[in-house]
Enzyme design. Sequence first.
Site, PDB file in Angstrom:
ATOM      1  N   MET A  12       0.832  -1.209   0.000  1.00 49.74           N
ATOM      2  CA  MET A  12       0.000   0.000   0.000  1.00 49.74           C
ATOM      3  C   MET A  12       0.867   1.261   0.000  1.00 49.74           C
ATOM      4  O   MET A  12       0.607   2.204  -0.748  1.00 49.74           O
ATOM      5  CB  MET A  12      -0.923   0.012   1.218  1.00 49.74           C
ATOM      6  CG  MET A  12      -2.116  -0.935   1.127  1.00 49.74           C
ATOM      7  SD  MET A  12      -3.372  -0.414  -0.052  1.00 49.74           S
ATOM      8  CE  MET A  12      -4.133   0.955   0.823  1.00 49.74           C
ATOM      9  N   SER A 127      -9.211   3.699   1.251  1.00 53.67           N
ATOM     10  CA  SER A 127      -9.883   2.495   0.766  1.00 53.67           C
ATOM     11  C   SER A 127      -9.589   2.279  -0.711  1.00 53.67           C
ATOM     12  O   SER A 127      -9.525   3.225  -1.481  1.00 53.67           O
ATOM     13  CB  SER A 127     -11.394   2.603   0.962  1.00 53.67           C
ATOM     14  OG  SER A 127     -12.039   1.458   0.405  1.00 53.67           O
ATOM     15  N   LYS A 181     -13.836   5.436   8.059  1.00 57.95           N
ATOM     16  CA  LYS A 181     -13.193   4.271   7.422  1.00 57.95           C
ATOM     17  C   LYS A 181     -13.512   2.992   8.184  1.00 57.95           C
ATOM     18  O   LYS A 181     -13.720   1.925   7.595  1.00 57.95           O
ATOM     19  CB  LYS A 181     -11.674   4.483   7.352  1.00 57.95           C
ATOM     20  CG  LYS A 181     -10.894   3.284   6.782  1.00 57.95           C
ATOM     21  CD  LYS A 181     -11.397   2.864   5.402  1.00 57.95           C
ATOM     22  CE  LYS A 181     -10.441   1.950   4.661  1.00 57.95           C
ATOM     23  NZ  LYS A 181     -10.069   0.710   5.297  1.00 57.95           N
ATOM     24  N   ASN A 185     -15.533  -0.264   6.677  1.00 56.50           N
ATOM     25  CA  ASN A 185     -15.111  -1.656   6.734  1.00 56.50           C
ATOM     26  C   ASN A 185     -16.194  -2.553   7.324  1.00 56.50           C
ATOM     27  O   ASN A 185     -16.344  -3.703   6.915  1.00 56.50           O
ATOM     28  CB  ASN A 185     -13.820  -1.789   7.541  1.00 56.50           C
ATOM     29  CG  ASN A 185     -12.607  -1.301   6.774  1.00 56.50           C
ATOM     30  OD1 ASN A 185     -12.725  -0.483   5.860  1.00 56.50           O
ATOM     31  ND2 ASN A 185     -11.434  -1.779   7.127  1.00 56.50           N
TER      32      ASN A 185
END
Length: 468
Positions: A12, A127, A181, A185
């Site tokens: 990431m 995301s 966030k 999820n």
Amino acid sequence: MNEIGLIGLAVMGQNLALNIARKGYSVSVFNRTPEKAQEFMQNKVKDEQIKPYYDIKSFVESLKRPRKIILMVKAGKPVDDVIQELLPYLDKGDLIIDGGNSYFKDTSRRIKELEEKGILYLGMGVSGGEAGALHGPSLMPGGTQDAYEMVKDVLLKIAAQTEAGPCCTYVGNDSAGHFVKMVHNGIEYAIMQAIAEVYDVLRKVLKLSPEEIGEIFEKWNNGELNSFLMEISYKIMKYKDKETGKYLVDLILDEAEQKGTGKWTSQTSLDLGIPTPSLNLAVEARSLSFFKEERVQLAKRVTKIYPEIDIDKEKIIKDLENALLFSVFASFSQGLWVISEASKVFEYNIDLSEVLRIWKGGCIIRAKILDFLRDIIKENKENVNLLNSEKALSFLMDKIDSIKYITNLAKDFYLPTLVLNSSLDYFLSMIEENLPANLIQAQRDFFGAHTYRRIDKEGIFHTEWEAE
């Protein structure tokens, strides 16, 4: 001097650094393991303005002031450790951005601690997975407006772009970004579980092959169920293992792991007193999946007697599509309700319509239905669970017979459908004027003198239920 710094070069972090550099910014990178940085520079970096540093001091000194540093490290103690390493070299007005899946209460604590030292801090949900980080994620930054303004331009450029604008906005005060966030999820957990339950009915009741299920999922993805999760599901169904030639999905062990964000969502919704049964049961489903050995043993001990019924394949497929749409709506309904309540309790000042807008691209839960949900919110911004809308009620009532049929059919075939069932029960509870909670309150008063209120007169009452 480079314009922005990034710490943490797992996949990431690498992809986000490349994304930033490809948008025209010069980037300093640092990784605690030097070999990771060297490998990244050799294998991934080509013409991008990215320069590696191998100690924190030189990394910080390579940045233009006020310094802007993105952390892409594992949530929890590693974030605190990196902050402590950075502090001796930072000046007042410098900015740290945590782009990991940090627990929102940790983010609130860090904001306060760093504010006392004059350091700005953003907790930013990211995301989109590996591809999103590279090509454009959905970004959910929260903290002070001043901190956001410092990196607004770069964040808007690296975010996914849709017809509704860049998938980034200033989410709100304090830990709003990481809170949103986290709930994102939780919704993701529920939708993934609902798709898995539908898949289970298709393979065990209709006896369809992965290829056939993939065809159905692909067709659904071209309609109302269009979404990233639906898209990857049909691609998974059609993928064959190169070694065995079998469908890979059939070879994967049925134990679903989790990193904690779904559990945090459930715990927080309970703390806030907001009902999120679909999100909670999705977490429970993953926990249940982990007891493989016990499930194998119990399956051998139970004789399942299946019904002799005429299977109307086309009807079941259509009802499954409707049931999944119903459950997706219910999952978003519950998640947005939690965000709305948290916004009041924690004074986040979150705009739900903006949250839905930035979820439209680059994001794991991006879906066609988000436009419909935004339309409902635009009609009435106080409609925090989406249900107080004729559009919403019509949408759900149009599909209620389908989800009732599917959940009953699943039970006939001994199939657990935790999220489909809880989505239906959530809606049935919300549209029921008289729930049986009056009996529960009477029971509480009976054994604990907890008192109750009455429907025929004002006041608080207690009864001696077994007066001598």
